[in-house]
Design an enzyme around this catalytic site. Structure first.
Site, short mmCIF file in Angstrom:
data_model
loop_
_atom_site.label_atom_id
_atom_site.label_comp_id
_atom_site.label_asym_id
_atom_site.label_seq_id
_atom_site.Cartn_x
_atom_site.Cartn_y
_atom_site.Cartn_z
N GLU A 184 0.84 -1.22 0.00
CA GLU A 184 0.00 0.00 0.00
C GLU A 184 0.87 1.26 0.00
OE1 GLU A 184 -3.20 -0.24 -0.50
OE2 GLU A 184 -4.16 -1.78 0.74
N ARG A 241 -10.83 9.97 -4.51
CA ARG A 241 -10.59 8.83 -3.62
C ARG A 241 -10.44 7.53 -4.39
NH1 ARG A 241 -12.77 7.67 2.48
NH2 ARG A 241 -11.43 5.84 2.75
N HIS A 248 -6.41 -2.61 -6.84
CA HIS A 248 -7.41 -3.32 -6.04
C HIS A 248 -8.45 -4.05 -6.90
CE1 HIS A 248 -5.51 -1.09 -2.88
NE2 HIS A 248 -6.27 -1.64 -1.96
N HIS A 252 -8.65 -7.47 -5.42
CA HIS A 252 -9.84 -7.96 -4.72
C HIS A 252 -10.36 -9.25 -5.36
CE1 HIS A 252 -11.05 -3.94 -2.59
NE2 HIS A 252 -10.07 -4.57 -2.00
N HIS A 266 -4.06 -9.29 1.71
CA HIS A 266 -4.56 -8.14 0.95
C HIS A 266 -3.41 -7.42 0.22
CE1 HIS A 266 -7.02 -4.69 -0.12
NE2 HIS A 266 -6.13 -3.89 0.46
N1 LIG Z 1 -10.60 0.55 5.42
C1 LIG Z 1 -9.61 0.78 4.58
O1 LIG Z 1 -9.43 1.90 4.07
C2 LIG Z 1 -8.66 -0.33 4.26
C3 LIG Z 1 -7.45 -0.04 3.62
C4 LIG Z 1 -6.58 -1.09 3.35
C5 LIG Z 1 -6.89 -2.39 3.73
N2 LIG Z 1 -8.07 -2.63 4.36
C6 LIG Z 1 -8.40 -3.98 4.83
O2 LIG Z 1 -7.44 -4.34 5.82
C7 LIG Z 1 -7.33 -5.76 5.84
C8 LIG Z 1 -5.87 -6.14 5.87
O3 LIG Z 1 -5.29 -5.59 7.04
P1 LIG Z 1 -3.90 -6.11 7.62
O4 LIG Z 1 -2.93 -6.24 6.53
O5 LIG Z 1 -3.59 -5.27 8.79
O6 LIG Z 1 -4.24 -7.62 8.03
P2 LIG Z 1 -4.79 -8.26 9.38
O7 LIG Z 1 -5.69 -7.36 10.10
O8 LIG Z 1 -5.29 -9.61 9.02
O9 LIG Z 1 -3.47 -8.44 10.25
C9 LIG Z 1 -2.43 -9.21 9.74
C10 LIG Z 1 -1.95 -10.30 10.71
O10 LIG Z 1 -1.04 -9.74 11.65
C11 LIG Z 1 -1.46 -10.03 12.98
N3 LIG Z 1 -1.03 -8.89 13.77
C12 LIG Z 1 -1.60 -7.68 13.80
N4 LIG Z 1 -0.82 -6.83 14.49
C13 LIG Z 1 0.24 -7.52 14.92
C14 LIG Z 1 1.39 -7.19 15.67
N5 LIG Z 1 1.64 -5.94 16.07
N6 LIG Z 1 2.27 -8.17 15.97
C15 LIG Z 1 2.06 -9.44 15.52
N7 LIG Z 1 1.02 -9.81 14.79
C16 LIG Z 1 0.12 -8.85 14.48
C17 LIG Z 1 -2.94 -10.26 12.87
O11 LIG Z 1 -3.42 -11.02 13.94
C18 LIG Z 1 -3.03 -10.98 11.53
O12 LIG Z 1 -2.70 -12.34 11.70
C19 LIG Z 1 -8.07 -6.29 4.63
O13 LIG Z 1 -9.31 -6.80 5.03
C20 LIG Z 1 -8.25 -5.05 3.78
O14 LIG Z 1 -9.39 -5.14 2.97
C21 LIG Z 1 -8.94 -1.63 4.63
O1 LIG Z 2 -9.50 4.19 1.44
C1 LIG Z 2 -9.76 3.89 0.28
O2 LIG Z 2 -10.60 4.54 -0.37
C2 LIG Z 2 -9.09 2.77 -0.39
O3 LIG Z 2 -9.47 2.39 -1.50
C3 LIG Z 2 -7.95 2.12 0.32
C4 LIG Z 2 -7.72 0.67 -0.06
O4 LIG Z 2 -6.36 0.40 0.20
C5 LIG Z 2 -8.54 -0.30 0.77
O5 LIG Z 2 -8.14 -1.61 0.50
C6 LIG Z 2 -10.05 -0.17 0.70
O6 LIG Z 2 -10.65 -0.96 1.69
C7 LIG Z 2 -10.63 -0.60 -0.62
O7 LIG Z 2 -11.92 -0.10 -0.69
P1 LIG Z 2 -13.08 -0.68 -1.60
O8 LIG Z 2 -14.05 0.43 -1.66
O9 LIG Z 2 -12.49 -1.02 -2.94
O10 LIG Z 2 -13.60 -1.89 -0.92
ZN LIG Z 3 -6.02 -1.77 0.13
#
Ligand SMILES: NC(=O)c1ccc[n+]([C@@H]2O[C@H](COP(=O)([O-])OP(=O)(O)OC[C@H]3O[C@@H](n4cnc5c(N)ncnc54)[C@H](O)[C@@H]3O)[C@@H](O)[C@H]2O)c1
Ligand SMILES: O=C(O)C(=O)C[C@@H](O)[C@H](O)[C@H](O)COP(=O)(O)O
Ligand SMILES: [Zn+2]
Length: 367
Positions: A184, A241, A248, A252, A266
């Site tokens: 990212e 945005r 993605h 995705h 991811h």
């Molecule tokens: N809302 C948004 O804007 C947005 C943006 C990007 C990604 N996402 C979402 O985020 C998710 C991926 O997040 P992620 O990469 O953090 O994965 P995750 O939340 O699954 O965490 C990754 C792994 O690391 C472990 N972990 C977490 N913190 C730790 C630490 N400090 N020490 C040891 N282990 C630790 C967790 O238990 C897990 O096994 C996806 O579902 C993706 O769609 C959302």
């Molecule tokens: O914040 C956003 O906007 C993003 O697109 C950040 C992405 O890294 C993230 O994975 C987000 O959850 C993707 O969004 P989606 O709308 O495609 O589900």
């Molecule tokens: Zn993402």
């Protein structure tokens, strides 16, 4: 301690970037004092950080409950959401409760979604513990759970009241997860900031070594870039945005195809997805191959995959990509780079372009 303020039209919230948070929780005092708290975390993170967080919060006289969920992307589901809602209800939590998401993006997206719908919305604080969640997932208010037919298909836009980043959490993070976060980070550089791309080329080893100066600069830069986009287009209604979705559309599809089973994180799916998007851009003659090779090299140095799963067919990609949230009138849209540091949205993307980008990606970059 550093601060980036997300200045939205209706209100602002801080992203606090610090270290040693769990030994000094003064920062929480003003945020949660007098409230009830529900900490949402998982069975991996709870062993590392839950007790210390609770001990500090209890010192401030806060009533603390917790729900410890199973670890993994496959638990970012409606079933798990229901469990969080149940935990809130059975413990008599009201509208004055603050949900604390303690974990990575999975916990953040799920806990944020729960906070957004519980009693029509209660406050929540993000304490992101992975690199990926510190630079991206905890910021900007996208909350969601997955569906077997598509990633993040059920969710809300709901901003946290603050984001508190402790860089020290990265010391316990497995290397594969660290690399997923780098995907990212490299994404931001490709779409917004060529100087940051050059900086990443020069400082990648320092990041892997968790050198404080490098990692804190990197996290701060990403928080600033994301905050600026979210302020400009909080609800993804104009084309600003959407740019954050670079990589993605393909990524995705990989996650949904593999059933969120952890074989593709991811960040890994986004890394392969960015290369396929770049391949589309090369086919359209809008991005040059020399820069594509620079991206490929940086992703490989970040220990990330540049190709999708070997067994995933072109038709499998199309099946999921046809459900992408960016599509309009069943026409696909893709975010494509036009140079290093700039990306644009392209509409009316044909199935043929998608198919040939998938088909040609390996041959274009296997050198
Ligand atoms: N809302 C948004 O804007 C947005 C943006 C990007 C990604 N996402 C979402 O985020 C998710 C991926 O997040 P992620 O990469 O953090 O994965 P995750 O939340 O699954 O965490 C990754 C792994 O690391 C472990 N972990 C977490 N913190 C730790 C630490 N400090 N020490 C040891 N282990 C630790 C967790 O238990 C897990 O096994 C996806 O579902 C993706 O769609 C959302
Ligand atoms: O914040 C956003 O906007 C993003 O697109 C950040 C992405 O890294 C993230 O994975 C987000 O959850 C993707 O969004 P989606 O709308 O495609 O589900
Ligand atoms: Zn993402």
């Amino acid at each position: 301690m550093e601060k980036v303020i997300v200045r939205l039209k209706k209100y602002s919230y801080p992203i606090i970037i610090t270290s040693g948070l769990f030994n000094n929780l003064e920062v929480f005092k003003s945020l949660v004092c007098g409230d009830q708290v529900m900490i949402v975390t998982n069975d991996c993170i709870s062993k590392l950080y839950l007790d210390i967080l609770k001990t500090q919060l209890i010192k401030f006289g806060v009533k603390v409950d917790q729900i410890i969920l199973p670890d993994g992307e496959k638990y970012k589901s409606l079933e798990t959401l229901e469990r969080v809602i149940y935990a809130l209800l059975i413990n008599n939590h009201g509208r004055d409760t603050v949900v604390i998401a303690l974990g990575g993006g999975v916990i953040g997206d799920l806990a944020g979604f729960a906070a957004s719908v519980y009693q029509r919305g209660i406050r929540f604080i993000q304490i992101p513990t992975t690199l990926l969640s510190q630079v991206d997932a905890s910021i900007g208010g996208k909350t969601a759970v997955n569906h077997v037919l598509g990633k993040n298909m059920i969710g809300t836009f709901y901003q946290p009241s603050s984001v508190i980043i402790d860089i020290d959490c990265l010391k316990t993070l497995p290397e594969r997860e660290f690399s997923a976060g780098l995907a990212e980070i490299i994404k931001y550089a490709i779409i917004f900031d060529s100087c940051f791309f050059n900086w990443l080329e020069d400082n990648l080893e320092e990041l892997f070594l968790l050198k404080y100066k490098a990692i804190s600069y990197c996290i701060r830069r990403c928080c600033e870039l994301k905050s600026d986009v979210v302020v400009a287009d909080e609800y993804e209604r104009n084309d600003k945005r959407v740019l954050l979705n670079f990589g993605h559309t393909y990524g995705h599809a990989i996650e949904a195809y593999t059933g969120y089973d952890g074989s593709w994180l991811h960040g890994e799916a986004v890394s392969a997805g960015m290369m396929m998007a770049i391949c589309s851009a090369i086919i359209l003659k809008i991005f040059n191959k020399k820069d594509a090779v620079k991206v490929k090299k940086l992703l490989l140095r970040a220990r990330l995959p540049i190709f999708g799963p070997k067994n995933m067919d072109k038709k499998d990609y199309l099946f999921y990509m046809m459900k992408d949230k960016k599509n309009i009138s069943n026409k696909m849209r893709l975010v494509l780079p036009v140079s290093l540091g700039e990306a644009k949205i392209f509409s009316d993307i044909t199935d043929d372009l998608i198919l040939s980008s998938i088909q040609n990606c390996r041959s274009l970059f296997l050198f």
